[in-house]
Design a protein around this motif. Structure first.
Motif, mmCIF file in Angstrom:
data_model
loop_
_atom_site.group_PDB
_atom_site.id
_atom_site.type_symbol
_atom_site.label_atom_id
_atom_site.label_comp_id
_atom_site.label_asym_id
_atom_site.label_seq_id
_atom_site.Cartn_x
_atom_site.Cartn_y
_atom_site.Cartn_z
ATOM 1 N N ALA A 276 0.736 -1.202 0.154
ATOM 2 C CA ALA A 276 -0.095 -0.070 0.041
ATOM 3 C C ALA A 276 0.996 1.132 -0.098
ATOM 4 N N LYS A 277 1.924 1.283 0.717
ATOM 5 C CA LYS A 277 2.796 2.511 0.821
ATOM 6 C C LYS A 277 4.156 2.035 1.324
ATOM 7 N N HIS A 278 5.020 3.204 1.323
ATOM 8 C CA HIS A 278 6.246 2.726 1.723
ATOM 9 C C HIS A 278 6.547 3.129 3.315
ATOM 10 N N GLY A 279 7.613 2.643 3.699
ATOM 11 C CA GLY A 279 7.958 2.982 5.175
ATOM 12 C C GLY A 279 9.023 2.325 5.740
ATOM 13 N N VAL A 280 9.309 2.506 7.086
ATOM 14 C CA VAL A 280 10.677 2.016 7.494
ATOM 15 C C VAL A 280 10.523 0.382 7.575
ATOM 16 N N SER A 281 11.223 -0.451 7.415
ATOM 17 C CA SER A 281 11.378 -1.755 7.609
ATOM 18 C C SER A 281 10.920 -2.285 8.977
ATOM 19 N N GLU A 282 10.233 -3.113 9.378
ATOM 20 C CA GLU A 282 9.798 -3.634 10.530
ATOM 21 C C GLU A 282 10.740 -4.570 11.123
ATOM 22 N N THR A 283 11.407 -5.394 10.492
ATOM 23 C CA THR A 283 12.371 -6.360 10.997
ATOM 24 C C THR A 283 13.573 -6.495 9.865
#
Length: 284
Positions: A276-283
């Motif tokens: 859906a959109k980009h962001g900081v990786s979660e893991t």
């Protein structure tokens, strides 16, 4: 919708990693996945309007079965409209790349028409480069390093590979921007080609005829609206379907399950979280 997607992803045992910004290569999208559940995980792979490249790395196992029942283990490429494919894995770590069919030939070195409806091993497409990129991804220290490696490799391929006709690219863009609601019979006139020429070029370079491509794009938009909680009557009316029964038949044709089952599963929620959109990786 975002919280629901996170809850479904957690319930399904998936961690999702996303690049901090869109790919610099047009038509390319990337996400990372790690399965953290104790046992094997299995689920459907619904069709979407992109060619899918999955690079598995690490010690886990991954296998996919296409709509025809053909099984493929490890890294794979899935062409447009794979039908009700299913994936099974354990301790999976993989990078998934979604390629617009407009850039597929340049990036993969294979025409989308050769991949339509099938799942093939990545090394059948990339040869020794497949093992090389798998090793590099496994050795990388973080998802951000993996995204950078993938970006560099994909950009090199996209820059040197063959391009599709501008008219074909324009027609594909018209179909996707309209969510499949464009009048495909008018596309040829809009690009200044005969209908026969556009249908032939579009089919060979994109992998589907224009009408089938529009139907796939329309389905993809509709099924994600259903997963977001919108009612089927509204989705059908606003999505270009004749009625709710028409929507029902289309979802069953593409997924093998009813709209309620498709919308209620974890697959589309995880899909939405990843793309859906980009962001900081979660893991890592």
């Amino acid at each position: 919708m975002r919280s629901t997607a996170h809850e479904h992803a957690a319930a399904a045992g998936w961690d999702v990693a996303k690049p901090p910004s869109p790919s610099r290569t047009p038509g390319v999208r990337i996400a990372g996945f790690r399965n953290r559940s104790a046992g094997p995980v299995e689920g459907p792979l619904f069709p979407h309007p992109a060619v899918t490249l999955v690079v598995a790395f690490g010690e886990g196992s991954l296998a996919v079965a296409d709509a025809g029942g053909r099984h493929q283990g490890g890294s794979f490429v899935a062409g447009l409209v794979t039908g009700a494919a299913r994936m099974r894995g354990e301790k999976v770590r993989c990078l998934e790349v979604r390629l617009s069919p407009v850039v597929t030939r340049a990036v993969l070195g294979a025409c989308p028409s050769e991949l339509a409806g099938v799942v093939v091993a990545l090394d059948d497409v990339w040869g020794r480069d497949a093992a090389r990129i798998q090793e590099q991804l496994g050795d990388a220290a973080s998802w951000q390093d993996r995204f950078a490696l993938a970006e560099a490799s994909l950009a090199r391929r996209a820059e040197t590979g063959p391009s599709v006709d501008p008219e074909v690219a324009w027609a594909w863009d018209r179909i996707t921007v309209s969510h499949g609601r464009v009048r495909v019979d008018e596309l040829a006139a809009e690009v200044g080609w005969s209908r026969k020429r556009l249908w032939s070029r579009f089919g060979s370079q994109i992998g589907l005829p224009p009408k089938r491509a529009a139907r796939l794009v329309r389905f993809d938009h509709a099924v994600h609206r259903l997963a977001a909680g919108e009612g089927p009557a509204r989705v059908a009316a606003e999505g270009g379907y004749v009625d709710q029964s028409h929507l029902h038949r289309d979802v069953v044709a593409f997924t093998g399950v009813t709209p309620t089952t498709a919308a209620g599963g974890s697959g589309l929620a995880v899909d939405d979280l990843a793309w859906a959109k980009h962001g900081v990786s979660e893991t890592d």
